[in-house]
Motif scaffolding. Structure first.
Motif, PDB file in Angstrom:
ATOM      1  N   PRO A  18      27.165  98.502 -46.796  1.00 57.08           N
ATOM      2  CA  PRO A  18      26.198  97.798 -47.022  1.00 57.08           C
ATOM      3  C   PRO A  18      25.937  96.320 -46.544  1.00 57.08           C
ATOM      4  O   PRO A  18      27.395  95.729 -46.149  1.00 57.08           O
ATOM      5  CB  PRO A  18      26.798  97.674 -48.529  1.00 57.08           C
ATOM      6  CG  PRO A  18      27.429  99.078 -48.828  1.00 57.08           C
ATOM      7  CD  PRO A  18      28.055  99.391 -47.642  1.00 57.08           C
ATOM      8  N   GLY A  19      24.935  95.848 -46.190  1.00 55.90           N
ATOM      9  CA  GLY A  19      24.864  94.700 -45.489  1.00 55.90           C
ATOM     10  C   GLY A  19      24.735  94.703 -44.150  1.00 55.90           C
ATOM     11  O   GLY A  19      24.354  93.813 -43.303  1.00 55.90           O
ATOM     12  N   ASP A  20      25.023  95.865 -43.420  1.00 56.63           N
ATOM     13  CA  ASP A  20      24.871  96.029 -42.194  1.00 56.63           C
ATOM     14  C   ASP A  20      23.882  97.334 -41.785  1.00 56.63           C
ATOM     15  O   ASP A  20      23.797  97.964 -41.005  1.00 56.63           O
ATOM     16  CB  ASP A  20      26.106  96.789 -41.395  1.00 56.63           C
ATOM     17  CG  ASP A  20      26.062  96.583 -39.899  1.00 56.63           C
ATOM     18  OD1 ASP A  20      25.544  96.065 -39.303  1.00 56.63           O
ATOM     19  OD2 ASP A  20      26.811  97.474 -39.380  1.00 56.63           O
ATOM     20  N   ASN A  21      22.584  97.384 -42.551  1.00 49.72           N
ATOM     21  CA  ASN A  21      21.764  98.276 -42.634  1.00 49.72           C
ATOM     22  C   ASN A  21      20.512  97.351 -42.480  1.00 49.72           C
ATOM     23  O   ASN A  21      20.053  96.383 -42.952  1.00 49.72           O
ATOM     24  CB  ASN A  21      21.888  99.071 -43.851  1.00 49.72           C
ATOM     25  CG  ASN A  21      21.673  98.246 -45.230  1.00 49.72           C
ATOM     26  OD1 ASN A  21      22.716  97.721 -45.678  1.00 49.72           O
ATOM     27  ND2 ASN A  21      20.435  98.446 -45.764  1.00 49.72           N
ATOM     28  N   LEU A  22      19.257  98.456 -42.264  1.00 54.81           N
ATOM     29  CA  LEU A  22      17.961  98.139 -42.340  1.00 54.81           C
ATOM     30  C   LEU A  22      17.504  98.355 -43.864  1.00 54.81           C
ATOM     31  O   LEU A  22      18.122  99.073 -44.603  1.00 54.81           O
ATOM     32  CB  LEU A  22      17.152  98.920 -41.629  1.00 54.81           C
ATOM     33  CG  LEU A  22      17.374  98.967 -39.831  1.00 54.81           C
ATOM     34  CD1 LEU A  22      16.638  99.984 -39.179  1.00 54.81           C
ATOM     35  CD2 LEU A  22      16.970  97.611 -39.625  1.00 54.81           C
TER      36      LEU A  22
END
Length: 395
Positions: A18-22
């Protein structure tokens, strides 16, 4: 008579923290476009869409699919907890098997927040309240996130009944990491040893460590199913077909038996597996490769028994004999599973389909199981819904 259902195309995004996603529409659109390209079809061939997700508002499926096309076809949103993606696949298969459609898309996605799963509806009855009562009776009241309490209770129960050691659960996690090291789409690709798993922070002392639990994850996956009739009409030649599929829910014993294993879906898994084996005329020993619902190492161990890979109480011996990996009786979670690949709830079931489709095609590269012919998928959602799908080669 049911129409034959073929897996024409699959797609999947790399799974991310989470947070490193599109944003979810972009992840879903990426997976859908991959599946369409894999099948050699355009979106306007799709007659129905089933979209699985848990963390999202109503019609998130439309928001995601509209990124790819707007053709006016039905788009049905599906929420069945962690089995949402497989439930979307189940509905897509039924549409084709019944003759209602010839080309159906199932897509699953999740844009998850960090941290443990939690309810967002606290002003009404909890759908898991009766499950909670059983777990409190068997495990006691503990200030732990819901899923951890459930699966720790089930693991502890197996340890007490059968003398299962904590090291056995650690060996399952280490196996998952070895498999994930070969999967470029997995979230965690670093190999860990059983000793490292045991040394990780204790979540429930003596029962579960941090590395025995899957991480919150974001991602998307998609599957395009077509009928044999459409494949012949278009000159397509898919290599994989769905042999049998079952979706089961709980029976009264889930609450009456007073066992944690029933609460986490053991009985539903056993029933679904029996149904697909009987429908397809195969036995558990015929399965070459399996993607099962290893949200916790404890559930993977229970699932060996529920799916019939070993007898009740024999899963520790099954693990210690390396019967669950390459060279063993059945290769379990060659993708790395939920433990290492990640578990974006709505995408998980369709990511399992992605892996098994490539295994049966012989295109799984470094993860390839030799001469894989029969593949089993197991995806479970608390509350409850369990989907078991059996795949085979189409020719």
């Amino acid at each position: 008579m049911q129409n034959e259902v073929l897996v024409a195309g699959v797609g999947m995004t790399p799974f991310r923290k989470p947070g490193d996603n599109l944003p979810y529409p972009e992840m879903a659109a990426h997976a859908i476009r991959q599946a369409l390209q894999d099948a050699g079809l355009a979106y306007d061939a799709v007659q129905e869409v089933y979209a699985g997700y848990v963390y999202g508002d109503s019609t998130s499926g439309q928001r995601a699919v509209y990124e790819v096309g707007m053709t006016g076809v039905p788009i049905i949103n599906v929420n069945n907890n962690c089995s949402s993606g497989s439930t979307a696949l189940y509905l897509a298969r039924k549409a084709i098997a019944s003759g209602a459609a010839d080309c159906v898309l199932a897509v699953g996605f999740e844009q998850m927040p960090p941290g443990a799963l939690q309810s967002h509806w606290n002003d009404r009855p909890d759908p898991l309240d009766r499950f909670n009562e059983v777990v409190e009776q068997t495990f006691g009241h503990a200030v732990l996130p819901m899923a951890i309490r459930y699966f720790a209770a089930a693991g502890q129960e197996h340890m007490q009944r059968h003398g299962t050691s904590l090291e056995t659960f650690a060996r399952i996690r280490a196996k998952a990491s070895r498999h994930a090291a070969r999967n470029p789409l997995a979230l965690f690709r670093r190999e860990v040893t059983p000793e490292e798993v045991l040394a990780s922070a204790a979540i429930v002392p003596g029962v579960m460590t941090r590395l025995m639990a899957c991480p919150p994850t974001c991602g998307a996956a998609a599957t395009l199913l077509i009928s044999r009739r459409l494949a012949q009409k278009l000159g397509l030649n898919p290599a994989v077909r769905i042999l049998a599929q079952s979706l089961t829910t709980d029976k009264p014993g889930t609450f009456a038996d007073g066992t944690a294993r029933a609460v986490v879906g053991y009985d539903a898994t056993r029933d679904a597996a029996r149904q697909v084996y009987e429908a397809a005329g195969v036995a558990p020993g015929d399965v070459d490769v399996c993607e099962l619902h290893d949200c916790f190492t404890q559930n993977e161990l229970l699932s060996y028994e529920a799916l019939g890979f070993c007898a009740e109480g024999e899963s520790e011996a099954f693990v210690r004999a390396d019967a669950n990996t390459y060279g063993g009786a059945v290769v379990v979670n060659p993708s790395g599973g939920l433990l290492s690949k990640g578990h974006p709830l709505g995408a998980t079931g369709l990511a399992q389909c992605f892996e098994l489709t490539h295994q049966l095609r012989g295109s799984a590269e470094d993860r390839q199981v030799d001469n894989a012919r029969i593949a089993l998928q197991h995806n479970a959602g608390l509350g409850g819904a369990t989907v078991v799908t059996l795949y085979g080669r189409a020719h």
